[in-house]
Design an enzyme around this catalytic site. Structure first.
Site, PDB file in Angstrom:
ATOM      1  CE1 TYR A   1      -6.573  47.344   0.362  1.00  0.00           C
ATOM      2  CE2 TYR A   1      -5.452  45.043  -0.132  1.00  0.00           C
ATOM      3  CZ  TYR A   1      -6.341  46.566  -0.301  1.00  0.00           C
ATOM      4  OH  TYR A   1      -6.489  46.447  -1.978  1.00  0.00           O
TER       5      TYR A   1
ATOM      6  CE  LYS B   1     -14.139  62.027  -0.784  1.00  0.00           C
ATOM      7  NZ  LYS B   1     -14.224  62.825  -2.913  1.00  0.00           N
TER       8      LYS B   1
ATOM      9  CG  ASP C   1      -6.181  47.823  -4.578  1.00  0.00           C
ATOM     10  OD1 ASP C   1      -5.799  47.162  -5.842  1.00  0.00           O
ATOM     11  OD2 ASP C   1      -7.424  47.723  -4.881  1.00  0.00           O
TER      12      ASP C   1
ATOM     13  CG  ASP D   1     -13.400  62.260  -5.319  1.00  0.00           C
ATOM     14  OD1 ASP D   1     -11.978  63.101  -5.129  1.00  0.00           O
ATOM     15  OD2 ASP D   1     -14.390  62.981  -5.249  1.00  0.00           O
TER      16      ASP D   1
HETATM   17  C1  IPM Z   1      -3.221  44.497  -5.776  1.00  0.00           C
HETATM   18  C2  IPM Z   1      -3.784  43.445  -5.654  1.00  0.00           C
HETATM   19  C3  IPM Z   1      -3.915  43.216  -3.628  1.00  0.00           C
HETATM   20  C4  IPM Z   1      -4.304  43.280  -3.742  1.00  0.00           C
HETATM   21  C5  IPM Z   1      -5.102  42.033  -3.396  1.00  0.00           C
HETATM   22  C6  IPM Z   1      -4.966  40.699  -4.783  1.00  0.00           C
HETATM   23  C7  IPM Z   1      -5.338  41.105  -2.329  1.00  0.00           C
HETATM   24  O1  IPM Z   1      -4.977  43.515  -5.775  1.00  0.00           O
HETATM   25  O2  IPM Z   1      -1.385  43.883  -5.484  1.00  0.00           O
HETATM   26  O3  IPM Z   1      -2.979  44.961  -6.091  1.00  0.00           O
HETATM   27  O4  IPM Z   1      -5.528  44.107  -3.242  1.00  0.00           O
HETATM   28  O5  IPM Z   1      -3.745  44.427  -2.788  1.00  0.00           O
HETATM   29 MN    MN Z   2      -4.824  45.541  -7.030  1.00  0.00          MN
END
Ligand code: IPM
Ligand code: MN
Length: 352
Positions: free
Chosen positions: A137, A187, A245, A221
């Site tokens: 990210y 992982k 996520d 996993d």
């Molecule tokens: C979340 C969403 C976001 C992320 C996206 C919209 C950027 O999926 O808050 O889980 O990946 O964090």
């Molecule tokens: Mn998400």
């Protein structure tokens, strides 16, 4: 009397609808719990970007910094290319305000049917602590020779000792006020660089400062398998951003769906506002129909109140959600109640 300054970002699609119901609940609480709020609405998201060409100005960002918390619905519209709003608005806020924890409960409430046959609330009650500012990210990487046969794309995962250690500490602290068990999800057998950093920090912080917290480790996993087959295995799960996520969507599914998944993007140092949002997106397909389930937005409101120190108000919302989910039974979400009816009922229940 405490006054909390809240920036309200309804956003796109069903975002404004579910946030409106959360605010109804907040209105009901203010008379009851001896606090007040000052709220300011901010029009941000895909719709506004299409209208003005602006995603988030520096000026707006600095205004938002002055609030105690941000209450967000959902952002994103199908007519804006992927990444513009995600990176330019949502992730920008998480990063600018250093909201390094994304706290996502996975809790099956009585009366809610999990897609996992026979799953009971006793077996499904944990929280995921997702690192929220690093990993892929962070946006490191790039593209070379784009559009040619020689095209190269890299997307690097950034992991700093500072970033990893601070989120681990938060997770260990969560475990001390829950059941005392912390699972690292990674992982490490394949991501041997990042995994090694996480693994050493996990064990060092645990041994040195949280010796009473029981430590466990699962590969990501296997975590997906165990979320479904043995959710009782987990109390607090800590993981890096991308894994967090992914596994929290699975967590949302086992606890009854996206309509029940709440999250808090936290800066535990409180230097900048924290931001509370349902995990679901803007769901443009059902926007404007008064059919979206506002429960996750109301659950996120409870997280916000708890973080602002309004424990009594947060407990009222938790209790109201418990009653609401058990009384609505199989008439969940769009099958039985409208968005506004759900909000009305929740606002009524918090006063009981
Ligand atoms: C979340 C969403 C976001 C992320 C996206 C919209 C950027 O999926 O808050 O889980 O990946 O964090
Ligand atoms: Mn998400």
């Amino acid at each position: 009397m405490a006054t909390h300054r809240i920036a309200v970002l309804g956003g796109d699609g069903i975002g404004p609808e579910v946030v409106a119901e959360g605010l109804k609940v907040l209105d009901a609480l203010e008379g009851l719990e001896g606090f007040s709020t000052e709220r300011a609405d901010y029009d941000l998201g895909g719709r506004r970007y299409r209208a003005t060409g602006e995603v988030l100005s520096d000026d707006t960002l600095e205004q938002l910094r002055g609030f105690d918390a941000i209450y967000l619905g959902a952002v994103g519209t199908p007519d804006v290319p992927p990444g513009v709003i995600e990176r330019g608005l949502l992730l920008k806020l998480r990063f600018a305000f250093d909201q390094y924890v994304n706290l996502r409960p996975v809790k099956l409430y009585p009366g809610v049917e999990s897609p996992i046959a026979g799953l009971t609330p006793e077996r499904c009650d944990f929280v995921v602590v997702r690192e929220n500012t690093e990993s892929v990210y962070a946006g490191a990487g790039g593209t070379l020779y784009r559009g040619t046969a020689a095209e190269v794309a890299t997307q690097e995962s950034i992991n700093t000792r500072h970033g990893v250690e601070r989120v681990l500490r938060f997770a260990f602290e969560q475990a001390t006020v829950r059941d005392g068990r912390l699972t690292l999800c990674h992982k490490i057998n394949v991501l041997t660089n990042a995994g090694d950093l996480w693994w050493r920090a996990f064990n060092e912080v645990g041994e040195d400062d949280f010796p009473d917290v029981e430590r466990d480790y699962v590969h990501v996993d296997a975590a997906c398998l165990y979320f479904v087959t043995q959710p009782e295995r987990f109390d607090v799960v800590v993981t890096e951003n991308l894994f967090g996520d992914i596994i929290t969507d699975l967590g949302a599914a086992i606890q009854g769906g996206m309509g029940l998944a709440a999250s808090g993007n936290l800066d535990p140092t409180r230097r900048a506002p924290s931001m509370f949002e349902p995990v679901h997106g803007s769901a443009p397909d059902i926007a404007g129909q008064n059919t979206a389930d506002p429960t996750a937005a109301v659950m996120s409101l409870a997280q916000m109140l708890a973080f602002l120190g309004e424990a009594g108000a947060a407990a009222r919302v938790d209790r109201a959600i418990g009653v609401w989910l058990s009384e609505r039974g199989d008439r969940q979400g769009r099958l039985g109640y409208s968005t506004s009816e759900a909000g009305d009922r929740l606002a009524q229940l918090v006063a009981d």
